[in-house]
Design an enzyme around this catalytic site. Structure first.
Site, PDB file in Angstrom:
ATOM      1  N   THR A 141       8.171  26.350   7.420  1.00 47.06           N
ATOM      2  CA  THR A 141       9.281  26.012   8.310  1.00 47.06           C
ATOM      3  C   THR A 141      10.313  25.125   7.623  1.00 47.06           C
ATOM      4  O   THR A 141       9.965  24.359   6.708  1.00 47.06           O
ATOM      5  CB  THR A 141       8.726  25.277   9.555  1.00 47.06           C
ATOM      6  OG1 THR A 141       9.804  24.709  10.284  1.00 47.06           O
ATOM      7  CG2 THR A 141       7.769  24.153   9.181  1.00 47.06           C
ATOM      8  N   ASP A 142      11.549  25.207   8.112  1.00 47.91           N
ATOM      9  CA  ASP A 142      12.589  24.316   7.575  1.00 47.91           C
ATOM     10  C   ASP A 142      12.336  22.858   7.959  1.00 47.91           C
ATOM     11  O   ASP A 142      12.942  21.949   7.393  1.00 47.91           O
ATOM     12  CB  ASP A 142      13.986  24.766   8.055  1.00 47.91           C
ATOM     13  CG  ASP A 142      14.157  24.759   9.568  1.00 47.91           C
ATOM     14  OD1 ASP A 142      13.200  24.453  10.295  1.00 47.91           O
ATOM     15  OD2 ASP A 142      15.281  25.072  10.031  1.00 47.91           O
ATOM     16  N   GLU A 143      11.415  22.630   8.920  1.00 45.80           N
ATOM     17  CA  GLU A 143      11.173  21.246   9.359  1.00 45.80           C
ATOM     18  C   GLU A 143      10.554  20.390   8.254  1.00 45.80           C
ATOM     19  O   GLU A 143      10.550  19.172   8.346  1.00 45.80           O
ATOM     20  CB  GLU A 143      10.271  21.221  10.599  1.00 45.80           C
ATOM     21  CG  GLU A 143      10.958  21.818  11.792  1.00 45.80           C
ATOM     22  CD  GLU A 143      10.373  21.398  13.139  1.00 45.80           C
ATOM     23  OE1 GLU A 143       9.656  20.395  13.208  1.00 45.80           O
ATOM     24  OE2 GLU A 143      10.667  22.099  14.115  1.00 45.80           O
ATOM     25  N   TYR A 182       3.604  17.444  13.235  1.00 47.31           N
ATOM     26  CA  TYR A 182       3.668  18.899  12.988  1.00 47.31           C
ATOM     27  C   TYR A 182       4.269  19.185  11.613  1.00 47.31           C
ATOM     28  O   TYR A 182       3.657  19.871  10.787  1.00 47.31           O
ATOM     29  CB  TYR A 182       4.494  19.597  14.080  1.00 47.31           C
ATOM     30  CG  TYR A 182       4.950  20.988  13.673  1.00 47.31           C
ATOM     31  CD1 TYR A 182       4.027  22.014  13.494  1.00 47.31           C
ATOM     32  CD2 TYR A 182       6.300  21.267  13.426  1.00 47.31           C
ATOM     33  CE1 TYR A 182       4.430  23.285  13.086  1.00 47.31           C
ATOM     34  CE2 TYR A 182       6.716  22.531  13.023  1.00 47.31           C
ATOM     35  CZ  TYR A 182       5.774  23.534  12.850  1.00 47.31           C
ATOM     36  OH  TYR A 182       6.174  24.788  12.435  1.00 47.31           O
ATOM     37  N   LYS A 238       2.649  20.803   8.124  1.00 46.11           N
ATOM     38  CA  LYS A 238       3.166  22.023   7.467  1.00 46.11           C
ATOM     39  C   LYS A 238       3.527  21.709   6.008  1.00 46.11           C
ATOM     40  O   LYS A 238       3.291  22.529   5.114  1.00 46.11           O
ATOM     41  CB  LYS A 238       4.395  22.563   8.213  1.00 46.11           C
ATOM     42  CG  LYS A 238       4.109  23.135   9.592  1.00 46.11           C
ATOM     43  CD  LYS A 238       3.213  24.360   9.588  1.00 46.11           C
ATOM     44  CE  LYS A 238       3.886  25.613   9.061  1.00 46.11           C
ATOM     45  NZ  LYS A 238       3.010  26.799   9.209  1.00 46.11           N
TER      46      LYS A 238
END
Ligand code: NAD
Ligand code: DAU
Length: 338
Positions: A125-127, A153, A157
């Site tokens: 994810t870009d997060e 979260y 990741k």
């Protein structure tokens, strides 16, 4: 090819299973999913009986079960979607995020190594890049942007991404990683912003917008994400990370207003509520690498994609109503007598 798709009963995973069956009917697909609250076999009911598709209920963090599955099936390719994915839940209960996202990834990597998997792909994810300021529209996440996570979260990741890269460097496991921006489309669980606002608006319920609603997300249609992962599997270079995004930034308030307008509902449904803790301000992907190297381009404009998505939720009330009233759990018991 025999492909293990993990988390294939979730939002993006089930779209990917549908995508593979349509575009690569010669492949055999095994879908491994624990069926947590987010896993829903009703999303796969139309393909459940296909001869080249099999569902297995299981936990990616259960090393023994994973080892036995890999020994039996001898997968060529693994695509790992399985994860705990909701930021708000990670703020309330981080432990399960570390277990599934980090330890589950490790179990899959170990088995991929032991049984000679030809490609392990991690759906990230870009997060993991943290956030960008609202007043610097010139800044975007590239694959070189340092990891700088905000929530349990995104930290879990980022941890799993680092593990994946370490298995490439240390063990020469053939891996790839994709980091995508916010997805929208059919089968998204109604705790995430777009389906939450849609389903609540249809019931004339208050729409909880965090903070001022000025946070920006970069929305991509889930089918464009699936096509990008397929391209990476076919042509992506081992050990590489590919960012995926369609230059489609919107404030949360813009998206909520658009949904209200499409449903002909009043703006008085909008309720500004307490902000999410550590709330990331802006995500924005620079997708130049995947466009240049693999020739990927999104097929959906946001206008077309969101119109189709709203229509899908209107036509599939049963699907999300079952989730809201918990009935989808019974479907599994009926289907699999478990
Ligand atoms: P989701 O929450 O809809 O689905 C997750 C699936 O994983 C569920 O079916 C769940 O049952 C399964 N699962 C959870 N724990 C498991 C375990 N221990 N073993 C086996 N299965 C388990 O998630 P999603 O939105 O489809 O996201 C899929 C992947 O894509 C995730 O890795 C997520 O980080 C990533 N991602 C999501 C987005 C997005 O906008 N939704 C964007 C970029 C990346
Ligand atoms: O960017 C990719 C990520 O996108 C994925 O890695 C995550 O798994 C996925 O959940 C998503 O994370 P977000 O936190 O951006 O998505 P969410 O739908 O939870 O929220 C989108 C925006 O809407 C965010 O700024 C918070 C806001 N929001 C969300 C909810 C649920 C609200 O204002 N009200 C809400 O009730």
């Amino acid at each position: 090819m025999k492909i293990l798709v993990t988390g294939g009963a979730g939002f993006i995973g089930c779209n990917f299973v549908h995508y593979l069956l349509e575009n690569h009917p010669e492949d055999k697909i095994v879908n491994l999913d624990l069926l947590t609250y987010a896993g829903n076999l009703e999303s796969l009911a139309d393909i459940a009986d296909k001869p080249n598709y099999q569902f297995v209920k299981g936990d990616i963090a259960d090393m023994e079960q994973i080892d036995a599955l890999f020994a039996r099936e001898q997968f060529d390719v693994v695509v790992n979607f399985a994860a705990e994915t909701h930021v708000d839940r990670s703020i309330k209960d981080p432990g399960v995020f570390v277990r599934t996202n980090v330890m589950g990834t490790q179990a899959l990597l170990d088995a991929s190594r032991k049984y000679g998997v030809k490609r392990y792909h991690q759906v990230s994810t870009d997060e993991v890049y943290g956030d960008l300021p609202l007043d610097r529209k010139d800044l975007f996440f590239t694959e070189e942007t340092p990891l700088h996570t905000s929530s349990p979260y995104s930290a879990s990741k980022a941890g799993s991404d680092l593990l994946v890269l370490s298995y490439y460097r240390t063990f020469a496991l053939p891996v790839t990683i994709s980091r995508c921006s916010n997805n929208y489309g059919a089968y998204q669980f109604p705790e995430k912003m777009i389906p939450l606002m849609l389903t609540r608006a249809l019931h004339d319920e208050a729409l909880p917008v965090y903070g001022t609603g000025e946070n920006v997300r970069d929305w991509l249609h889930v089918k464009d994400h699936c096509a990008a992962i397929d391209l990476i599997l076919q042509k992506g270079r081992e050990g590489e990370i590919y960012n995926i995004g369609g230059h489609n930034e919107k404030t949360n308030l813009e998206v909520v207003r658009l949904i209200l307008e499409a449903l002909d509902k009043p703006e008085s449904l909008i309720h500004f509520v307490e902000d999410r803790k550590g709330h990331d301000l802006r995500y924005a992907i620079n997708p130049e690498k995947i466009e240049r190297e693999l020739g990927w381009k999104p097929q959906y404009t946001f206008e077309k994609g969101i119109r189709e998505t709203i229509a899908w939720y209107l036509e599939h009330r049963e699907w999300w109503q079952h989730i809201l009233d918990g009935a989808y759990k019974e479907y599994f018991q009926k289907m699999y007598k478990m």
